[in-house]
Structures are given as C-alpha cells and as structure tokens.
Design an enzyme around this catalytic site. Structure first.
Site, PDB file in Angstrom:
ATOM      1  CD  GLU A 203      -3.040  -1.078   2.220  1.00 31.64           C
ATOM      2  OE1 GLU A 203      -2.905  -0.267   3.168  1.00 31.64           O
ATOM      3  OE2 GLU A 203      -4.022  -1.837   2.117  1.00 31.64           O
ATOM      4  CD  GLU A 320      -4.063  -5.885   2.391  1.00 31.61           C
ATOM      5  OE1 GLU A 320      -4.835  -5.284   3.165  1.00 31.61           O
ATOM      6  OE2 GLU A 320      -2.835  -5.681   2.380  1.00 31.61           O
TER       7      GLU A 320
END
Length: 406
Positions: A203, A320
C-alpha cells in the site's frame, strides 16, 4: 512445545539432506507467467483463490512456533487456497529481518526460508511484499529514520521515494532478498517457482504529491532494479487501486479522497506484470450501511477490471479484502454475506472477463492460538466452519473455471 523445539534442533543438525531432497521433490513446477490479461502456469490459464498471512516470517523466527505456519498452509490447502501473500520484510524492531541498513539477522532470514519451504511442500504459491508504507514492521518510516540517524537531510517520510541514500537502502534490500539462498531447500529465492511474484511495497502512499507522479517515478526505478536481478518472477507494485491525475474522470471511483498513487499510470510501467487492488469499505465508508459498502467494493472491482483489460492490459488481483469483527453490530453472518458477495463478483468477472481477474486474497488467516495477531479481520479456519465453507466453495469454483478456460 518443548518437544517441538528439540525436534527442530535434531532436524537442523542431522537430517538436513533429506529435508532438502523432500522440499525439491514436492516443489511446484513452473513459474507463474503473464500473457496479456491472463496468468498462466505450465502453458494453461491459472486462476486461484488465496489468502493473506503477513505474520509468517515473524512467527517462524522462533522454531518452536513454526507449527503455526505449517498448520495454516495445511488448512489453507485443504480449503483449496493456492496463493498466499506475506511479508518479506521487517525493518528494525523486535525480530527485525533488516536490523539496520544492510545488516540482516540470519535467524529471521531462516524463518523466511522456512515459510517458503513450507509453501513449496503445500503446493501454495507466494506473493512476497518487500516493504511497508506504514510503521508496522518498520517500513517507509524506518528507512527515513535510518537516513536521519546517518546525518542525511530528511524532511519527512515521503523522502523515502526521492532521497538517493534511502533509495540505496531499499535497493540493497531487494538485492539481499532476491538473491538469498534458502538454507532448507538450497534454492535461491529468485530461482524458486514456489514464489509467484514480488510486491514493491504494501500500500504505497505519498502525502506530498497526490498526483501519483512521485510514487510512479519510484515504482519505475525500483521495478527496473528488481527485473535486473530477477527476470523469472512476476512483479506488482502493491497498490490499493486509488486513481490519480492521469485519468481525472476515474477519480469518481475513489472513496472521496486520494492517497498519492495513480492506478492506471503506474501499472502501465513495462516491468510491472499485474495490477492489484485492496478494498476496505468498512473503513473507507465507515458512515454508510452494509449494502452501500458492498456496492462500493463491487464497483471498485468492476471499474479496475475494466481498466486492466482495456487500458493497462494486464491481469488484476484483488489482493486484500475482508470485514472486521470490530465493526459496530458485527455478526459472523454479515461477514459471510459480504465475503460471499465479493467472491461471487470475482468469479463472475473472471468468467466474463476471460481470466483477466486472476483471483482474490482474503485478509487474513491465522492459526489457532494467535490472539496477539488479531486485528478484527482474522479468520481461523477450524474455528469458523461457515466462513471456511464459503472459502472452500470459491476455491472449487475458481478451479472449475480454470479448467474451462484451459
């Protein structure tokens, strides 16, 4: 546990050669590859259902705890899960892999060796993430602090993406991990087909440049560096999927804000092999009801798949997703309903998109007795039969679809 510790010592000293041979015999054959918008394995389309277990190296550092890693691979394999995403970094702190720039703890590295060897034995492919945007396990803030400690002028943590010294630290980490020779299997990581691919960072975000250009330039430089070391494995950036300035009209799909990345521009980098998205509508849209949150996640997936097919022309992985037990009014039935909706969308988009979406990786699976790692999203497969059944059903459907596409 005491018996396990003694057994690991005996194995390490006496039975080294049989362990190496066993790992090699059971190792997955062939590297996962990309052709156009599809994943392929040994010449056939490759679709999958997968999971996240970021904690594996950290836990495997202690030999007496390695049974937890083995248990999760065994339970996940029984549920048909064939891809696992986990960390190949831990910067400073307790059980740090990289204790300071260029200095590595061999004990922790052997924990990662064990994770990879167990994945090989279980027939599970790994996506290994190489750094973190957040301070957990060190990440970008630790790299910046190391440079400050060395007297380098660092303004804020976003200098990670632009400062030559910090970038040098990170490139060294790439070199050390990719060229590591596994002490259990005897195979260098860059030569191991049990590894499906690498992620540059979990991320990535950049507060000083919301256009996405700063992260894009960094990703281009680091992707080229990875491929100069390892041309066999796939590579992703590790993005959540936020749209940036390259296509302003697509920002309407963001959850009301930007994080300094550009999903389209960065995934067009030649050395990047597949795109990724994450979605946490229970966090991103915390004031909205469950139906709105589920609808957002489905739009998020559909818009990114459309762009992966038409513009980026590479496969997409939903790396995710999950639903937290800490959400107000949480019920396991609500989580199962949400997961089932996401899985159905992944399946239908994979079927209708000819395999352009490779699969999804639920966050996160733990072994029994790991309460200290609970983050609200944890799933312990033996303890949650309804969720296990939903996961297993998705695995069966993706495997069946893979055969159809083949």
């Amino acid at each position: 546990m005491a018996c396990l510790r003694k057994l690991s010592c005996i194995l390490g000293l006496v039975v080294l050669v049989p362990l190496v041979c066993e790992a090699r015999v059971l190792a997955p054959s062939g590297f996962v590859q990309v052709r156009g918008t599809r994943f392929f394995l040994n010449g056939s389309p490759f679709l999958f259902n997968g999971f996240n277990s970021y904690w594996m190296m950290n836990v495997a550092t202690e030999p007496s705890d390695r049974i937890k890693v083995s248990d999760v691979f065994r339970e996940a394999s029984a549920a048909g899960l064939s891809v696992c995403r986990t960390w190949a970094f831990s910067d400073g702190g307790d059980r740090g892999l990289q204790t300071s720039p260029g200095v590595y703890d061999e004990r922790v590295f052997q924990g990662l060796d064990f994770v990879i060897s167990e994945a090989r034995r279980s027939g599970v492919r790994l996506i290994l993430s190489l750094s973190n945007n957040y301070h957990d396990f060190g990440g970008r803030p630790q790299y910046a602090q190391w440079a400050r400690n060395a007297g380098v002028a660092i303004g804020d943590d976003d200098d990670f993406y632009t400062n030559a010294v910090v970038k040098g630290y990170y490139k060294n980490h790439l070199q050390r991990v990719l060229t590591r020779v596994n002490t259990i299997t005897g195979v260098a990581y860059r030569d191991d087909p049990a590894i499906m691919g690498w992620e540059l960072m979990n991320e990535p975000r950049c507060q000083v440049d919301y256009s996405g250009n700063t992260v894009n330039d960094w990703a281009q430089e680091m992707a080229s560096h990875v491929k100069s070391i390892d041309s066999k494995h796939l590579l992703a950036i590790g993005m959540e999927g936020f749209y940036g300035d390259s296509m302003p009209d697509r920002k309407q799909y963001n959850p009301g804000y930007q994080v300094g990345t550009d999903y389209i521009k960065s995934n067009l980098i030649r050395e990047i092999d597949f795109a990724t998205i994450h979605a946490y509508p229970d966090i991103w849209l915390s004031g909205q009801d469950e139906n709105a949150q589920t609808a957002f996640a489905q739009r998020w997936m559909e818009s990114h798949l459309a762009d992966a097919k038409a513009i980026i022309r590479k496969p997409l992985v939903f790396t995710e997703f999950g639903k937290s037990k800490k959400d107000p009014g949480y019920r396991i039935s609500a989580r199962d309903t949400y997961m089932n909706a996401i899985y159905l969308d992944i399946y239908h988009l994979a079927r209708g998109g000819g395999g352009a979406i490779g699969g999804g990786l639920v966050w996160q699976i733990l072994a029994e007795g790991m309460e200290s790692y609970d983050d609200g999203y944890e799933i312990v497969l033996p303890q949650e039969p309804s969720t296990n059944a939903i996961i297993s059903e998705q695995s069966t459907k993706m495997t069946s679809l893979q055969r159809t596409l083949g």
